[in-house]
Design a protein around this motif. Structure first.
Motif, mmCIF file in Angstrom:
data_model
loop_
_atom_site.group_PDB
_atom_site.id
_atom_site.type_symbol
_atom_site.label_atom_id
_atom_site.label_comp_id
_atom_site.label_asym_id
_atom_site.label_seq_id
_atom_site.Cartn_x
_atom_site.Cartn_y
_atom_site.Cartn_z
ATOM 1 N N MET A 1 -23.508 10.291 -3.805
ATOM 2 C CA MET A 1 -24.558 9.559 -3.143
ATOM 3 C C MET A 1 -25.790 10.441 -3.058
ATOM 4 N N GLN A 2 -26.931 9.868 -3.317
ATOM 5 C CA GLN A 2 -28.195 10.587 -3.217
ATOM 6 C C GLN A 2 -28.864 10.216 -1.901
ATOM 7 N N LEU A 3 -29.398 11.208 -1.201
ATOM 8 C CA LEU A 3 -30.090 10.990 0.061
ATOM 9 C C LEU A 3 -31.591 11.111 -0.157
ATOM 10 N N LEU A 4 -32.340 10.119 0.303
ATOM 11 C CA LEU A 4 -33.797 10.135 0.288
ATOM 12 C C LEU A 4 -34.255 9.980 1.737
ATOM 13 N N ILE A 5 -35.221 10.758 2.153
ATOM 14 C CA ILE A 5 -35.732 10.698 3.516
ATOM 15 C C ILE A 5 -37.128 10.099 3.474
ATOM 16 N N ASN A 6 -37.356 9.055 4.281
ATOM 17 C CA ASN A 6 -38.657 8.392 4.353
ATOM 18 C C ASN A 6 -39.230 8.574 5.746
ATOM 19 N N ILE A 7 -40.486 8.982 5.815
ATOM 20 C CA ILE A 7 -41.166 9.202 7.090
ATOM 21 C C ILE A 7 -42.488 8.457 7.069
ATOM 22 N N ASP A 8 -42.665 7.555 8.028
ATOM 23 C CA ASP A 8 -43.931 6.822 8.147
ATOM 24 C C ASP A 8 -44.999 7.730 8.736
ATOM 25 N N VAL A 9 -46.195 7.674 8.182
ATOM 26 C CA VAL A 9 -47.351 8.406 8.697
ATOM 27 C C VAL A 9 -48.553 7.469 8.673
ATOM 28 N N ASP A 10 -49.480 7.663 9.601
ATOM 29 C CA ASP A 10 -50.656 6.799 9.623
ATOM 30 C C ASP A 10 -51.800 7.346 8.771
ATOM 31 N N ASP A 11 -51.684 8.596 8.340
ATOM 32 C CA ASP A 11 -52.723 9.239 7.535
ATOM 33 C C ASP A 11 -52.009 10.091 6.491
ATOM 34 N N LEU A 12 -51.967 9.596 5.261
ATOM 35 C CA LEU A 12 -51.187 10.259 4.225
ATOM 36 C C LEU A 12 -51.688 11.671 3.924
ATOM 37 N N ALA A 13 -52.983 11.859 3.852
ATOM 38 C CA ALA A 13 -53.529 13.191 3.564
ATOM 39 C C ALA A 13 -53.130 14.180 4.661
ATOM 40 N N ARG A 14 -53.208 13.758 5.914
ATOM 41 C CA ARG A 14 -52.819 14.627 7.025
ATOM 42 C C ARG A 14 -51.316 14.890 6.990
ATOM 43 N N GLY A 15 -50.535 13.887 6.602
ATOM 44 C CA GLY A 15 -49.088 14.050 6.475
ATOM 45 C C GLY A 15 -48.733 15.066 5.401
ATOM 46 N N ILE A 16 -49.386 14.948 4.259
ATOM 47 C CA ILE A 16 -49.152 15.908 3.174
ATOM 48 C C ILE A 16 -49.517 17.309 3.662
ATOM 49 N N GLY A 17 -50.651 17.438 4.313
ATOM 50 C CA GLY A 17 -51.083 18.738 4.823
ATOM 51 C C GLY A 17 -50.085 19.334 5.787
ATOM 52 N N PHE A 18 -49.586 18.533 6.727
ATOM 53 C CA PHE A 18 -48.623 19.063 7.691
ATOM 54 C C PHE A 18 -47.331 19.490 7.013
ATOM 55 N N TYR A 19 -46.769 18.634 6.186
ATOM 56 C CA TYR A 19 -45.480 18.955 5.580
ATOM 57 C C TYR A 19 -45.591 20.075 4.546
ATOM 58 N N GLN A 20 -46.775 20.287 3.972
ATOM 59 C CA GLN A 20 -46.990 21.440 3.085
ATOM 60 C C GLN A 20 -47.182 22.711 3.893
ATOM 61 N N LEU A 40 -41.206 17.870 -1.961
ATOM 62 C CA LEU A 40 -39.989 18.570 -2.358
ATOM 63 C C LEU A 40 -39.961 19.973 -1.766
ATOM 64 N N GLY A 41 -38.791 20.568 -1.779
ATOM 65 C CA GLY A 41 -38.617 21.924 -1.276
ATOM 66 C C GLY A 41 -37.412 22.048 -0.363
ATOM 67 N N GLY A 42 -36.822 20.927 0.009
ATOM 68 C CA GLY A 42 -35.607 20.923 0.824
ATOM 69 C C GLY A 42 -34.436 20.436 -0.008
ATOM 70 N N ASN A 43 -33.314 20.172 0.646
ATOM 71 C CA ASN A 43 -32.129 19.689 -0.062
ATOM 72 C C ASN A 43 -32.247 18.241 -0.503
ATOM 73 N N ALA A 44 -33.154 17.481 0.135
ATOM 74 C CA ALA A 44 -33.375 16.085 -0.225
ATOM 75 C C ALA A 44 -34.884 15.853 -0.249
ATOM 76 N N PRO A 45 -35.349 15.001 -1.158
ATOM 77 C CA PRO A 45 -36.784 14.709 -1.174
ATOM 78 C C PRO A 45 -37.193 13.942 0.081
ATOM 79 N N ILE A 46 -38.399 14.225 0.534
ATOM 80 C CA ILE A 46 -38.976 13.516 1.668
ATOM 81 C C ILE A 46 -40.155 12.704 1.144
ATOM 82 N N TYR A 47 -40.152 11.421 1.460
ATOM 83 C CA TYR A 47 -41.229 10.539 1.051
ATOM 84 C C TYR A 47 -42.058 10.189 2.275
ATOM 85 N N LEU A 48 -43.325 10.531 2.247
ATOM 86 C CA LEU A 48 -44.241 10.162 3.309
ATOM 87 C C LEU A 48 -44.840 8.819 2.944
ATOM 88 N N LEU A 49 -44.685 7.834 3.830
ATOM 89 C CA LEU A 49 -45.121 6.471 3.567
ATOM 90 C C LEU A 49 -46.323 6.140 4.437
#
Length: 135
Positions: A1-20, A40-49
């Motif tokens: 089974m593959q695990l994908l993590i999805n996290i809702d954010v209200d500002d994608l650029a700010r989300g990318i900045g924080f998680y980077q 990427l960089g963890g055991n499962a990809p994280i998708y910021l939505l």
């Protein structure tokens, strides 16, 4: 089974900045007309939505998206090498410390929230980590 993590954010650029900058992940690609960022960089990809505040998370949901601090029974734990350095980096990127680091038999833990109200923990293992806690 593959695990994908999805996290809702209200500002994608700010989300990318924080998680980077706050967690050390890297932007791999943007998807769906730039409304999703794959981190990427963890055991499962994280998708910021990118999801607008006040929008409905589903047709059956009673509530609306709210990016103030909220509680959910699901959160992410990030295993880090140096707890204090990880906390400092996350705080500099916009996280909030919710509880001072605590010591346990298996290691140390700090509770934080990201800039979008999602809870997260940093864990620094001691010895065998959770393996030493198994029955």
């Amino acid at each position: 089974m593959q695990l994908l993590i999805n996290i809702d954010v209200d500002d994608l650029a700010r989300g990318i900045g924080f998680y980077q900058h706050g967690l050390g992940l890297r932007l791999a690609r943007r998807l769906f007309d730039g409304s999703v960022a794959e981190m990427l960089g963890g055991n499962a990809p994280i998708y910021l939505l990118a999801k607008a505040p006040g929008s409905s998370p589903s047709k059956r949901a009673d509530g609306r998206r709210d990016y103030r601090r909220h509680w959910t029974p699901v959160h992410l734990d990030f295993v880090v090498e140096d707890l204090e350095s990880a906390i400092e980096r996350a705080l500099d990127a916009g996280a909030e410390l919710e509880d001072w680091p605590q010591d346990f038999e298996w290691g140390r833990q700090a509770m934080l929230s990201d800039p979008f109200g999602h809870g997260l923990c940093f864990i620094e293992w001691k010895g065998e980590g959770y393996t030493g806690a198994a029955l």
